[in-house]
Design a protein around this motif. Sequence first.
Motif, PDB file in Angstrom:
ATOM      1  N   ALA A  25      10.534  -5.979   4.438  1.00 59.41           N
ATOM      2  CA  ALA A  25      11.313  -6.802   5.331  1.00 59.41           C
ATOM      3  C   ALA A  25      12.613  -6.207   5.652  1.00 59.41           C
ATOM      4  O   ALA A  25      12.993  -5.252   4.950  1.00 59.41           O
ATOM      5  N   PRO A  26      13.160  -6.367   6.975  1.00 55.10           N
ATOM      6  CA  PRO A  26      14.157  -5.763   7.443  1.00 55.10           C
ATOM      7  C   PRO A  26      15.190  -5.671   6.275  1.00 55.10           C
ATOM      8  O   PRO A  26      15.735  -6.655   5.822  1.00 55.10           O
ATOM      9  N   GLY A  27      15.954  -4.519   6.005  1.00 56.89           N
ATOM     10  CA  GLY A  27      17.123  -4.491   5.021  1.00 56.89           C
ATOM     11  C   GLY A  27      16.550  -4.408   3.638  1.00 56.89           C
ATOM     12  O   GLY A  27      17.520  -4.471   2.884  1.00 56.89           O
ATOM     13  N   LYS A  28      15.335  -4.625   3.398  1.00 53.00           N
ATOM     14  CA  LYS A  28      15.157  -4.659   1.947  1.00 53.00           C
ATOM     15  C   LYS A  28      13.935  -3.754   1.293  1.00 53.00           C
ATOM     16  O   LYS A  28      13.557  -2.935   2.282  1.00 53.00           O
ATOM     17  N   ILE A  29      13.850  -3.591   0.187  1.00 53.80           N
ATOM     18  CA  ILE A  29      12.941  -2.710  -0.362  1.00 53.80           C
ATOM     19  C   ILE A  29      11.614  -3.002  -0.298  1.00 53.80           C
ATOM     20  O   ILE A  29      11.281  -4.497   0.023  1.00 53.80           O
ATOM     21  N   GLN A  30      10.348  -2.356  -0.336  1.00 53.10           N
ATOM     22  CA  GLN A  30       9.072  -2.655  -0.416  1.00 53.10           C
ATOM     23  C   GLN A  30       8.592  -3.579  -1.484  1.00 53.10           C
ATOM     24  O   GLN A  30       9.238  -3.177  -2.679  1.00 53.10           O
ATOM     25  N   GLU A  31       8.046  -4.399  -1.327  1.00 50.78           N
ATOM     26  CA  GLU A  31       7.516  -5.277  -2.235  1.00 50.78           C
ATOM     27  C   GLU A  31       6.020  -5.526  -2.331  1.00 50.78           C
ATOM     28  O   GLU A  31       5.391  -5.571  -1.330  1.00 50.78           O
ATOM     29  N   ALA A  32       5.496  -5.401  -3.624  1.00 45.69           N
ATOM     30  CA  ALA A  32       4.037  -5.731  -3.686  1.00 45.69           C
ATOM     31  C   ALA A  32       3.743  -7.216  -3.596  1.00 45.69           C
ATOM     32  O   ALA A  32       4.522  -7.979  -3.804  1.00 45.69           O
ATOM     33  N   VAL A  33       2.687  -7.222  -2.806  1.00 43.25           N
ATOM     34  CA  VAL A  33       2.126  -8.750  -2.624  1.00 43.25           C
ATOM     35  C   VAL A  33       0.814  -8.947  -3.323  1.00 43.25           C
ATOM     36  O   VAL A  33       0.830 -10.106  -4.035  1.00 43.25           O
ATOM     37  N   ALA A  34      -0.190  -8.282  -3.085  1.00 40.79           N
ATOM     38  CA  ALA A  34      -1.624  -8.627  -3.914  1.00 40.79           C
ATOM     39  C   ALA A  34      -2.285  -7.436  -3.991  1.00 40.79           C
ATOM     40  O   ALA A  34      -2.193  -6.706  -3.266  1.00 40.79           O
ATOM     41  N   ALA A  35      -3.334  -7.492  -4.765  1.00 39.38           N
ATOM     42  CA  ALA A  35      -4.212  -6.435  -5.254  1.00 39.38           C
ATOM     43  C   ALA A  35      -5.396  -7.101  -5.346  1.00 39.38           C
ATOM     44  O   ALA A  35      -5.708  -8.090  -5.933  1.00 39.38           O
ATOM     45  N   VAL A  36      -6.533  -6.219  -5.038  1.00 39.94           N
ATOM     46  CA  VAL A  36      -7.895  -6.501  -5.524  1.00 39.94           C
ATOM     47  C   VAL A  36      -8.638  -5.249  -5.990  1.00 39.94           C
ATOM     48  O   VAL A  36      -8.271  -4.260  -5.524  1.00 39.94           O
ATOM     49  N   GLY A  37      -9.397  -5.403  -7.024  1.00 44.56           N
ATOM     50  CA  GLY A  37      -9.956  -4.155  -7.770  1.00 44.56           C
ATOM     51  C   GLY A  37     -11.339  -4.010  -7.071  1.00 44.56           C
ATOM     52  O   GLY A  37     -11.582  -4.319  -5.853  1.00 44.56           O
ATOM     53  N   SER A  38     -12.241  -3.498  -7.788  1.00 45.41           N
ATOM     54  CA  SER A  38     -13.712  -3.348  -7.383  1.00 45.41           C
ATOM     55  C   SER A  38     -14.205  -4.498  -6.845  1.00 45.41           C
ATOM     56  O   SER A  38     -15.316  -4.718  -6.222  1.00 45.41           O
ATOM     57  N   ASP A  77       8.403 -14.509   4.313  1.00 51.04           N
ATOM     58  CA  ASP A  77       7.450 -13.854   4.279  1.00 51.04           C
ATOM     59  C   ASP A  77       7.256 -12.725   5.382  1.00 51.04           C
ATOM     60  O   ASP A  77       6.459 -11.838   5.458  1.00 51.04           O
ATOM     61  N   THR A  78       8.293 -12.850   6.269  1.00 45.62           N
ATOM     62  CA  THR A  78       8.561 -11.800   7.488  1.00 45.62           C
ATOM     63  C   THR A  78       8.424 -10.428   6.790  1.00 45.62           C
ATOM     64  O   THR A  78       9.326 -10.069   5.986  1.00 45.62           O
ATOM     65  N   GLY A  79       7.784  -9.670   7.764  1.00 52.74           N
ATOM     66  CA  GLY A  79       8.046  -8.319   7.222  1.00 52.74           C
ATOM     67  C   GLY A  79       6.629  -7.159   7.901  1.00 52.74           C
ATOM     68  O   GLY A  79       5.874  -7.826   8.477  1.00 52.74           O
ATOM     69  N   VAL A  80       6.914  -5.958   7.637  1.00 48.91           N
ATOM     70  CA  VAL A  80       5.602  -5.205   8.146  1.00 48.91           C
ATOM     71  C   VAL A  80       4.802  -5.023   6.783  1.00 48.91           C
ATOM     72  O   VAL A  80       5.265  -4.904   5.504  1.00 48.91           O
ATOM     73  N   TYR A  81       3.577  -5.462   6.858  1.00 45.47           N
ATOM     74  CA  TYR A  81       2.643  -5.554   5.697  1.00 45.47           C
ATOM     75  C   TYR A  81       1.823  -4.407   5.633  1.00 45.47           C
ATOM     76  O   TYR A  81       1.217  -3.904   6.848  1.00 45.47           O
ATOM     77  N   TYR A  82       1.647  -3.533   4.844  1.00 47.66           N
ATOM     78  CA  TYR A  82       1.011  -2.411   4.532  1.00 47.66           C
ATOM     79  C   TYR A  82      -0.157  -2.422   3.703  1.00 47.66           C
ATOM     80  O   TYR A  82      -0.004  -3.108   2.496  1.00 47.66           O
ATOM     81  N   CYS A  83      -1.147  -2.037   3.944  1.00 49.40           N
ATOM     82  CA  CYS A  83      -2.445  -1.951   3.219  1.00 49.40           C
ATOM     83  C   CYS A  83      -2.508  -0.530   2.333  1.00 49.40           C
ATOM     84  O   CYS A  83      -1.857   0.359   3.089  1.00 49.40           O
ATOM     85  N   ALA A  84      -2.605  -0.376   1.087  1.00 45.82           N
ATOM     86  CA  ALA A  84      -2.800   0.656   0.322  1.00 45.82           C
ATOM     87  C   ALA A  84      -3.935   0.949  -0.616  1.00 45.82           C
ATOM     88  O   ALA A  84      -4.395  -0.058  -1.213  1.00 45.82           O
ATOM     89  N   ALA A  85      -4.408   2.015  -0.706  1.00 46.35           N
ATOM     90  CA  ALA A  85      -5.685   2.167  -1.554  1.00 46.35           C
ATOM     91  C   ALA A  85      -5.333   3.084  -2.700  1.00 46.35           C
ATOM     92  O   ALA A  85      -4.781   3.962  -2.770  1.00 46.35           O
ATOM     93  N   GLY A  86      -6.004   2.816  -3.715  1.00 47.64           N
ATOM     94  CA  GLY A  86      -6.106   3.552  -5.011  1.00 47.64           C
ATOM     95  C   GLY A  86      -7.361   4.332  -5.012  1.00 47.64           C
ATOM     96  O   GLY A  86      -8.493   3.733  -5.028  1.00 47.64           O
ATOM     97  N   THR A  87      -7.343   5.646  -4.817  1.00 45.84           N
ATOM     98  CA  THR A  87      -8.669   6.540  -4.607  1.00 45.84           C
ATOM     99  C   THR A  87      -8.647   7.667  -5.670  1.00 45.84           C
ATOM    100  O   THR A  87      -9.923   8.115  -5.813  1.00 45.84           O
TER     101      THR A  87
END
Length: 125
Positions: free
Chosen positions: A37-50, A87-97
Amino acid sequence: QVQLVESGGRWVQPGGSLRLSCAVSGFTYAIAWFRRAPGKIQEAVAAVGSSNSETNYAQSVKGRFTISRDTAENAVHLQMNRLKPEDTGVYYCAAGTLGGPWWGRYRSFDGYDTWGRGTQVTVSS
């Protein structure tokens, strides 16, 4: 090399719903959504495994958001219901590879090494 492309972000009124998608090319051990979110640190939202039997959520979204893998589409979706202005913010998808099949680490939102460019979600009246 894994590539991630997010989509689905837009403006929505409080109480509304959105579904974000992350198109995934390549093999991943886990996928997570983060937000900033603007002016805030990055926050984890949700994760899914295999599989969809391995999921974890931030307390702030538990019961409102659902993460799921769609193997037919090679995508991971984030269904967001009962949205709030915070909940406003830029949402990023990230992968563990690179970290191997260790859900315990990814479940803690650690070990994500590949990132998408993000999609903007704005919740306001």
